[in-house]
Design an enzyme around this catalytic site. Sequence first.
Site, mmCIF file in Angstrom:
data_model
loop_
_atom_site.group_PDB
_atom_site.id
_atom_site.type_symbol
_atom_site.label_atom_id
_atom_site.label_comp_id
_atom_site.label_asym_id
_atom_site.label_seq_id
_atom_site.Cartn_x
_atom_site.Cartn_y
_atom_site.Cartn_z
ATOM 1 N N ASP A 12 32.104 38.875 180.409
ATOM 2 C CA ASP A 12 33.643 39.119 180.759
ATOM 3 C C ASP A 12 33.682 38.959 182.379
ATOM 4 O O ASP A 12 32.973 39.914 182.823
ATOM 5 C CB ASP A 12 33.901 40.445 180.134
ATOM 6 C CG ASP A 12 34.147 40.454 178.641
ATOM 7 O OD1 ASP A 12 33.993 39.313 178.255
ATOM 8 O OD2 ASP A 12 34.320 41.487 178.145
ATOM 9 N N GLY A 38 32.605 40.000 174.435
ATOM 10 C CA GLY A 38 32.633 39.210 173.197
ATOM 11 C C GLY A 38 32.849 39.968 172.094
ATOM 12 O O GLY A 38 32.057 40.874 171.906
ATOM 13 N N LYS A 39 33.853 39.651 171.255
ATOM 14 C CA LYS A 39 34.337 40.458 170.095
ATOM 15 C C LYS A 39 33.119 40.734 169.272
ATOM 16 O O LYS A 39 32.850 41.872 168.624
ATOM 17 C CB LYS A 39 35.346 39.997 169.296
ATOM 18 C CG LYS A 39 36.671 40.036 170.262
ATOM 19 C CD LYS A 39 37.940 39.558 169.384
ATOM 20 C CE LYS A 39 39.241 39.543 170.172
ATOM 21 N NZ LYS A 39 39.462 40.635 170.986
ATOM 22 N N ASN A 42 30.333 42.881 170.829
ATOM 23 C CA ASN A 42 31.028 44.394 171.126
ATOM 24 C C ASN A 42 30.901 45.053 169.757
ATOM 25 O O ASN A 42 30.477 46.188 169.783
ATOM 26 C CB ASN A 42 32.213 44.238 171.776
ATOM 27 C CG ASN A 42 32.704 43.678 172.994
ATOM 28 O OD1 ASN A 42 31.736 43.604 173.742
ATOM 29 N ND2 ASN A 42 33.890 43.248 173.088
ATOM 30 N N GLY A 216 47.745 50.674 167.358
ATOM 31 C CA GLY A 216 47.954 51.509 168.800
ATOM 32 C C GLY A 216 48.023 52.848 168.664
ATOM 33 O O GLY A 216 47.447 53.553 167.989
ATOM 34 N N GLY A 219 48.408 55.046 165.436
ATOM 35 C CA GLY A 219 47.345 55.352 164.517
ATOM 36 C C GLY A 219 47.070 54.318 163.720
ATOM 37 O O GLY A 219 47.130 53.004 163.984
ATOM 38 N N ASP A 240 41.124 51.372 180.465
ATOM 39 C CA ASP A 240 40.849 49.883 180.094
ATOM 40 C C ASP A 240 40.751 49.833 178.563
ATOM 41 O O ASP A 240 39.581 50.306 178.034
ATOM 42 C CB ASP A 240 39.453 49.629 180.804
ATOM 43 C CG ASP A 240 39.146 48.091 180.654
ATOM 44 O OD1 ASP A 240 39.772 47.570 179.665
ATOM 45 O OD2 ASP A 240 38.019 47.485 181.095
ATOM 46 N N GLY A 245 39.419 47.802 170.102
ATOM 47 C CA GLY A 245 39.326 47.390 168.592
ATOM 48 C C GLY A 245 38.086 47.211 168.116
ATOM 49 O O GLY A 245 37.782 47.520 166.852
ATOM 50 N N ASP A 246 37.219 46.865 169.041
ATOM 51 C CA ASP A 246 35.849 46.369 168.468
ATOM 52 C C ASP A 246 35.163 47.804 168.258
ATOM 53 O O ASP A 246 34.358 47.696 167.253
ATOM 54 C CB ASP A 246 35.103 45.663 169.539
ATOM 55 C CG ASP A 246 35.783 44.231 169.927
ATOM 56 O OD1 ASP A 246 36.395 43.422 168.949
ATOM 57 O OD2 ASP A 246 35.726 43.775 171.028
HETATM 58 O O1 RIB Z 1 37.812 42.497 172.226
HETATM 59 C C1 RIB Z 1 37.461 42.566 173.762
HETATM 60 C C2 RIB Z 1 36.598 41.186 173.759
HETATM 61 O O2 RIB Z 1 37.373 39.986 173.688
HETATM 62 C C3 RIB Z 1 35.975 41.079 175.262
HETATM 63 O O3 RIB Z 1 34.963 41.522 175.566
HETATM 64 C C4 RIB Z 1 36.335 39.641 175.628
HETATM 65 O O4 RIB Z 1 34.903 38.876 175.627
HETATM 66 C C5 RIB Z 1 36.988 38.841 174.387
HETATM 67 O O5 RIB Z 1 36.154 38.487 173.504
#
Ligand code: RIB
Length: 294
Positions: A12, A38-39, A42, A216, A219, A240, A245-246
């Site tokens: 990132d 990366g989703k 993460n 968001g 809820g 940030d 979401g991850d």
């Molecule tokens: O969900 C966040 C991620 O989306 C970031 O870390 C980025 O790499 C993208 O994949």
Amino acid sequence: MKVLVYGSLNIDMVFAVDHIVLPGETISSASFARNAGGKGANQAAAMAKAGLNVFMAGKIGRDGEFLLQHLHSYGVDTHKVSVYGGSTGNALIQVDKNGQNSIVLYAGGNGEIRPHEIETAVASFNSGDIIVMQNEISRAKDIIIAAKKRGMKIYLNPSPYNEKIDGLPLELVDCFFVNELEGASLAAMPKNYPFTEILDGLTLRFPNAEIILTAGKNGAYYGFGGMREYAAIVDAPVVDTTGAGDTFTGYFIAARAKGFDIRNALKTASKAASITVSRKGAMDSVPFAKEVFS
Ligand code: RIB
């Protein structure tokens, strides 16, 4: 239960900006960072930090080997991640003064998944295990089919949502994680539809799948057949939103694996995501179990 995340690993490149750059505009950033993201990675980190037994599969270049060190330090088994001769996936991320982001992806190794690697990656998993996927790697269809053949449960976060999703065997998915926009697209509904109607649409289209819809500030919703649950967000100062979401996905899966009922799993995931948004970064901003399960 073992968890396999077959997904993206990204470097990132994060620019802190006053506002997301407009077409034709050039702006300066207040800071720059090169973070682990990366989703897929993460979500793997979130589940491992939450205490699950997590394996990561995917592909990086030599430039991304630091990602493995981060994942490893959080307890993720990375031996199914291969290193190839090209470059690692990149995400160009702008984070504005309100903590909102915009992301441009370059697939790199995420787009270089090969069929024989898929068979090797799923070989040591069976029924009772789950696979967690997103939409940032190639050959997702083949991966879903191979995992299902082994009896694994398929958890899909169809993000980022694009035309590739329609080509996936979605009827094989056991659990979807969507935000309101992804949910509306998946349900073929207008984006401004009420969340509850989007949820109803998704449970009708996928009667055998659990649906988790995050909205968001509004809820998080759960639907499975006629069953519904809801949890409000946990408020936090937004620094940030990257990785929120991850974090939600990872902690919801972990909470359910630990025996939490649906409502408490939603609440736990919301609490974890609220901690992530209060910090800079993606994978490294995901909280540890002791910060969440208390
Ligand atoms: O969900 C966040 C991620 O989306 C970031 O870390 C980025 O790499 C993208 O994949």
